[in-house]
Write a protein that holds these residues in place. Structure first.
Motif, PDB file in Angstrom:
ATOM      1  N   ILE A 194       0.840  -1.208   0.000  1.00 27.37           N
ATOM      2  CA  ILE A 194       0.000   0.000   0.000  1.00 27.37           C
ATOM      3  C   ILE A 194       0.868   1.248   0.000  1.00 27.37           C
ATOM      4  CG2 ILE A 194      -1.658   1.334   1.361  1.00 27.37           C
ATOM      5  CD1 ILE A 194      -2.824  -1.339   2.318  1.00 27.37           C
ATOM      6  N   GLY A 195       1.967   1.223   0.793  1.00 28.91           N
ATOM      7  CA  GLY A 195       2.873   2.373   0.830  1.00 28.91           C
ATOM      8  C   GLY A 195       3.498   2.636  -0.517  1.00 28.91           C
ATOM      9  N   PHE A 196       3.865   1.560  -1.216  1.00 30.13           N
ATOM     10  CA  PHE A 196       4.457   1.725  -2.546  1.00 30.13           C
ATOM     11  C   PHE A 196       3.446   2.336  -3.514  1.00 30.13           C
ATOM     12  CE2 PHE A 196       5.297  -0.146  -6.798  1.00 30.13           C
ATOM     13  CZ  PHE A 196       6.472   0.538  -7.059  1.00 30.13           C
ATOM     14  N   VAL A 197       2.218   1.829  -3.489  1.00 28.25           N
ATOM     15  CA  VAL A 197       1.167   2.379  -4.365  1.00 28.25           C
ATOM     16  C   VAL A 197       0.913   3.849  -4.040  1.00 28.25           C
ATOM     17  CG1 VAL A 197      -1.267   2.212  -5.010  1.00 28.25           C
ATOM     18  CG2 VAL A 197       0.079   0.133  -4.723  1.00 28.25           C
ATOM     19  N   ASN A 198       0.881   4.174  -2.738  1.00 28.94           N
ATOM     20  CA  ASN A 198       0.654   5.567  -2.336  1.00 28.94           C
ATOM     21  C   ASN A 198       1.791   6.474  -2.791  1.00 28.94           C
ATOM     22  OD1 ASN A 198      -1.789   4.974  -1.095  1.00 28.94           O
ATOM     23  ND2 ASN A 198      -0.871   4.643   0.902  1.00 28.94           N
ATOM     24  N   SER A 199       3.024   5.995  -2.655  1.00 30.20           N
ATOM     25  CA  SER A 199       4.164   6.822  -3.073  1.00 30.20           C
ATOM     26  C   SER A 199       4.141   7.044  -4.585  1.00 30.20           C
ATOM     27  CB  SER A 199       5.480   6.181  -2.644  1.00 30.20           C
ATOM     28  OG  SER A 199       5.688   4.952  -3.318  1.00 30.20           O
ATOM     29  N   ILE A 200       3.675   6.035  -5.345  1.00 26.94           N
ATOM     30  CA  ILE A 200       3.536   6.193  -6.788  1.00 26.94           C
ATOM     31  C   ILE A 200       2.487   7.257  -7.101  1.00 26.94           C
ATOM     32  CG2 ILE A 200       2.766   5.059  -8.907  1.00 26.94           C
ATOM     33  CD1 ILE A 200       5.533   4.243  -8.131  1.00 26.94           C
ATOM     34  N   GLN A 201       1.374   7.244  -6.344  1.00 31.25           N
ATOM     35  CA  GLN A 201       0.324   8.247  -6.541  1.00 31.25           C
ATOM     36  C   GLN A 201       0.838   9.649  -6.232  1.00 31.25           C
ATOM     37  OE1 GLN A 201      -2.767   6.178  -4.062  1.00 31.25           O
ATOM     38  NE2 GLN A 201      -4.085   6.650  -5.792  1.00 31.25           N
ATOM     39  N   LEU A 202       1.600   9.767  -5.135  1.00 33.23           N
ATOM     40  CA  LEU A 202       2.161  11.079  -4.785  1.00 33.23           C
ATOM     41  C   LEU A 202       3.060  11.591  -5.896  1.00 33.23           C
ATOM     42  CD1 LEU A 202       3.150  10.746  -1.007  1.00 33.23           C
ATOM     43  CD2 LEU A 202       1.314  12.130  -1.958  1.00 33.23           C
ATOM     44  N   SER A 203       3.882  10.700  -6.440  1.00 31.87           N
ATOM     45  CA  SER A 203       4.827  11.098  -7.479  1.00 31.87           C
ATOM     46  C   SER A 203       4.123  11.407  -8.792  1.00 31.87           C
ATOM     47  CB  SER A 203       5.863   9.990  -7.679  1.00 31.87           C
ATOM     48  OG  SER A 203       6.749  10.312  -8.718  1.00 31.87           O
ATOM     49  N   SER A 204       3.199  10.531  -9.205  1.00 34.38           N
ATOM     50  CA  SER A 204       2.536  10.714 -10.505  1.00 34.38           C
ATOM     51  C   SER A 204       1.653  11.958 -10.512  1.00 34.38           C
ATOM     52  CB  SER A 204       1.712   9.473 -10.848  1.00 34.38           C
ATOM     53  OG  SER A 204       0.717   9.246  -9.862  1.00 34.38           O
ATOM     54  N   ASN A 205       1.032  12.276  -9.370  1.00 36.86           N
ATOM     55  CA  ASN A 205       0.190  13.471  -9.286  1.00 36.86           C
ATOM     56  C   ASN A 205       0.979  14.714  -8.885  1.00 36.86           C
ATOM     57  OD1 ASN A 205      -2.228  12.070  -9.912  1.00 36.86           O
ATOM     58  ND2 ASN A 205      -2.390  11.364  -7.798  1.00 36.86           N
ATOM     59  N   ASP A 206       2.296  14.537  -8.654  1.00 36.23           N
ATOM     60  CA  ASP A 206       3.183  15.650  -8.292  1.00 36.23           C
ATOM     61  C   ASP A 206       2.662  16.402  -7.074  1.00 36.23           C
ATOM     62  OD1 ASP A 206       5.512  17.056  -8.622  1.00 36.23           O
ATOM     63  OD2 ASP A 206       4.635  18.533  -9.980  1.00 36.23           O
ATOM     64  N   LEU A 207       2.201  15.657  -6.071  1.00 38.78           N
ATOM     65  CA  LEU A 207       1.659  16.281  -4.867  1.00 38.78           C
ATOM     66  C   LEU A 207       2.746  16.746  -3.920  1.00 38.78           C
ATOM     67  CD1 LEU A 207      -1.310  13.854  -4.042  1.00 38.78           C
ATOM     68  CD2 LEU A 207      -1.393  16.048  -5.239  1.00 38.78           C
ATOM     69  N   ILE A 208       3.863  16.047  -3.927  1.00 31.53           N
ATOM     70  CA  ILE A 208       4.915  16.390  -2.967  1.00 31.53           C
ATOM     71  C   ILE A 208       6.267  15.986  -3.544  1.00 31.53           C
ATOM     72  CG2 ILE A 208       4.880  14.191  -1.707  1.00 31.53           C
ATOM     73  CD1 ILE A 208       5.145  15.805   0.868  1.00 31.53           C
ATOM     74  N   ARG A 209       7.270  16.799  -3.250  1.00 36.28           N
ATOM     75  CA  ARG A 209       8.632  16.521  -3.700  1.00 36.28           C
ATOM     76  C   ARG A 209       9.589  16.770  -2.545  1.00 36.28           C
ATOM     77  NH1 ARG A 209       8.820  20.487  -8.972  1.00 36.28           N
ATOM     78  NH2 ARG A 209       7.026  19.643 -10.130  1.00 36.28           N
ATOM     79  N   ASN A 210      10.779  16.224  -2.669  1.00 35.08           N
ATOM     80  CA  ASN A 210      11.822  16.549  -1.695  1.00 35.08           C
ATOM     81  C   ASN A 210      12.130  18.041  -1.777  1.00 35.08           C
ATOM     82  OD1 ASN A 210      12.138  13.916  -0.800  1.00 35.08           O
ATOM     83  ND2 ASN A 210      13.643  13.429  -2.373  1.00 35.08           N
ATOM     84  N   GLY A 211      12.191  18.691  -0.620  1.00 33.42           N
ATOM     85  CA  GLY A 211      12.472  20.124  -0.584  1.00 33.42           C
ATOM     86  C   GLY A 211      11.234  20.988  -0.509  1.00 33.42           C
ATOM     87  N   ASP A 212      10.037  20.400  -0.689  1.00 35.01           N
ATOM     88  CA  ASP A 212       8.808  21.189  -0.597  1.00 35.01           C
ATOM     89  C   ASP A 212       8.563  21.630   0.842  1.00 35.01           C
ATOM     90  OD1 ASP A 212       8.390  20.859  -3.249  1.00 35.01           O
ATOM     91  OD2 ASP A 212       6.635  19.551  -3.081  1.00 35.01           O
ATOM     92  N   TRP A 213       8.008  22.820   0.967  1.00 36.28           N
ATOM     93  CA  TRP A 213       7.567  23.299   2.285  1.00 36.28           C
ATOM     94  C   TRP A 213       6.099  22.930   2.424  1.00 36.28           C
ATOM     95  CZ3 TRP A 213       6.275  29.144   3.264  1.00 36.28           C
ATOM     96  CH2 TRP A 213       5.676  29.285   4.514  1.00 36.28           C
ATOM     97  N   ILE A 214       5.768  22.103   3.428  1.00 39.28           N
ATOM     98  CA  ILE A 214       4.384  21.691   3.633  1.00 39.28           C
ATOM     99  C   ILE A 214       3.967  21.983   5.069  1.00 39.28           C
ATOM    100  CG2 ILE A 214       4.563  19.865   1.896  1.00 39.28           C
ATOM    101  CD1 ILE A 214       4.536  17.834   4.234  1.00 39.28           C
ATOM    102  N   THR A 215       2.660  22.172   5.253  1.00 37.19           N
ATOM    103  CA  THR A 215       2.080  22.307   6.590  1.00 37.19           C
ATOM    104  C   THR A 215       0.921  21.329   6.698  1.00 37.19           C
ATOM    105  OG1 THR A 215       0.656  24.122   5.823  1.00 37.19           O
ATOM    106  CG2 THR A 215       2.723  24.723   6.894  1.00 37.19           C
ATOM    107  N   MET A 216       0.833  20.654   7.834  1.00 31.39           N
ATOM    108  CA  MET A 216      -0.230  19.702   8.102  1.00 31.39           C
ATOM    109  C   MET A 216      -0.560  19.798   9.581  1.00 31.39           C
ATOM    110  SD  MET A 216      -0.298  15.757   6.829  1.00 31.39           S
ATOM    111  CE  MET A 216      -1.856  14.931   6.493  1.00 31.39           C
TER     112      MET A 216
END
Length: 420
Positions: A194-216
């Motif tokens: 599931i983690g692998f599938v989720n990481s693929i979704q994050l990458s393919s949809n360009d939701l998050i990258r290394n170096g991004d500033w995020i708040t949650m």
């Protein structure tokens, strides 16, 4: 070739009165210990030559590849592999083919080779991941997630090979048997899958990258993404603490990614201050004359005066009474001044939205909101620019005969009046 050495040792132990089985075991251990000793010396020599040669090459011509491979001990693992092949070739020379000693020590050697090969591949893949994270084209991709899933597959194959050696069975037969336990394997590795599938979704949809500033807010996260791996995202908060977020939470919950403002090199200012409504009033001719002395306001006031005069003349309005016709107000002139000030401020972006607007009045007065973007996204510079803007605004309010609302202002005024 060297069977006579093993046989001689067995005869020696038999003459000492040892049992036949114990004599064979002792002779086998002595032979293997000698082989391991020779292999260890061989390893030290190879390691010394290879590692020193690589370090010398790296000093003459520094390369990121050499540095990362050295850090991950790639060359040490390679140096440890070569003596194992020597031992593998020498075992049949000391033990008769098909004997228990031959089968046992050959199996151990093969298992060691498989594990060492996996360590070499792991070191290489980790070094590759580090190098790719320094490349402009791939530094924002979840490289470690891909490497981790690949290593899981390779280690799975290695485990199957080791089991096949221990059981003396064909790997193909083991794979056929494992097929019956696929449901159990899926259950055991479901989080990883599931983690692998989720990481693929994050990458393919360009939701998050290394170096991004995020708040949650749910996880108290406010900082830069340092690493996206198979199961978690590592974030270094601005207070220098480290937070880890499950990858699946980034898809199921809401989070803010500030990458666009970093890419544009701007950052929004959206802050309001409250005006005491009792200080809002129409501008007198004397006030307008005083305001015209402000360079950025002169043309604005003259233009609006002409517009208002034409409007009032068309309506034939008696402007001696304030409710009749239109009049410029001190808060309106203040808004025009702040807008002009922002548009002439080199620290404010002129390509983004810039305005001063009134919000709905409340018990604290009439809010005026400053909405603009700084010409930098750097946090410290942003805070300095924002502070300078509001320092200036508060300092000029009295010139426009406007008071900022302050909750204790009324109490302080009453206290001062009563003391007098």
């Amino acid at each position: 070739m060297f069977h006579w050495i093993t046989d001689s040792l067995i005869d020696f132990f038999l003459k000492l009165g040892m049992h036949s089985g114990l004599a064979k075991m002792c002779s086998a251990l002595i032979v293997v210990a000698c082989l391991i000793g020779v292999a260890f010396v061989f390893y030290l020599i190879i390691n010394l030559i290879v590692v020193r040669a690589v370090k010398l090459t790296h000093r003459k011509k520094p390369m990121l590849w050499w540095e990362k491979l050295l850090d991950k001990k790639f060359f040490k693992h390679v140096a440890a592999l070569l003596p194992a092949f020597l031992v593998q070739k020498m075992i049949p020379q000391f033990f008769y083919e098909g004997s228990r000693s031959d089968l046992f020590f050959s199996a151990l050697t093969n298992i060691y080779i498989i594990i060492n090969v996996m360590l070499i591949i792991s070191a290489f893949m980790n070094a590759l991941g580090e190098v790719l994270l320094h490349k402009e084209a791939t530094k924002d991709k979840p490289i470690k997630s891909y490497i981790q899933i690949l290593m899981v597959v390779l280690w799975g194959i290695a485990v199957i090979l080791v089991i096949s050696i221990l059981l003396n069975k064909s790997p193909a037969g083991l794979l056929a048997g494992i097929g019956a336990f696929s449901a159990v394997l899926l259950l055991v590795f479901q989080d990883m899958i599931i983690g692998f599938v989720n990481s693929i979704q994050l990458s393919s949809n360009d939701l998050i990258r290394n170096g991004d500033w995020i708040t949650m807010n749910k996880f108290g996260v406010d900082g830069d993404v340092e690493e996206v791996n198979l199961l978690t995202v590592k974030v270094r908060n601005f207070d220098k603490t480290i937070s880890t977020i499950p990858v699946k939470q980034l898809l199921s919950d809401s989070f803010q990614n500030w990458r666009p403002i970093q890419d544009l090199g701007i950052r929004r200012i959206k802050r309001s201050f409250n005006v005491d409504v009792t200080s809002i009033k129409p501008c007198t001719p004397e006030m307008l004359e005083r305001f015209k002395k402000i360079g950025v306001l002169k043309d604005y006031i003259i233009s609006v005066e002409k517009e208002i005069a034409a409007y009032n003349e068309e309506l034939n309005a008696d402007t001696s009474l304030i409710p009749n016709g239109r009049h410029q107000t001190n808060i309106g002139v203040l808004r025009a001044y702040i807008e002009a000030y922002l548009k002439n401020n080199p620290n404010i972006s002129q390509q983004a939205t810039c305005m001063v607007r009134q919000l709905a009045p409340d018990e604290y007065g009439q809010p005026l909101e400053i909405y603009c973007f700084t010409a930098t996204s750097a946090w410290l510079e942003y805070e300095d620019i924002q502070a300078d803007v509001f320092d200036h605004i508060y300092s000029v309010l009295s010139y426009f005969e406007i008071r900022a609302y302050q909750r204790d202002a009324g109490k302080n005024a009453i206290a001062m009046a009563s003391s007098e």
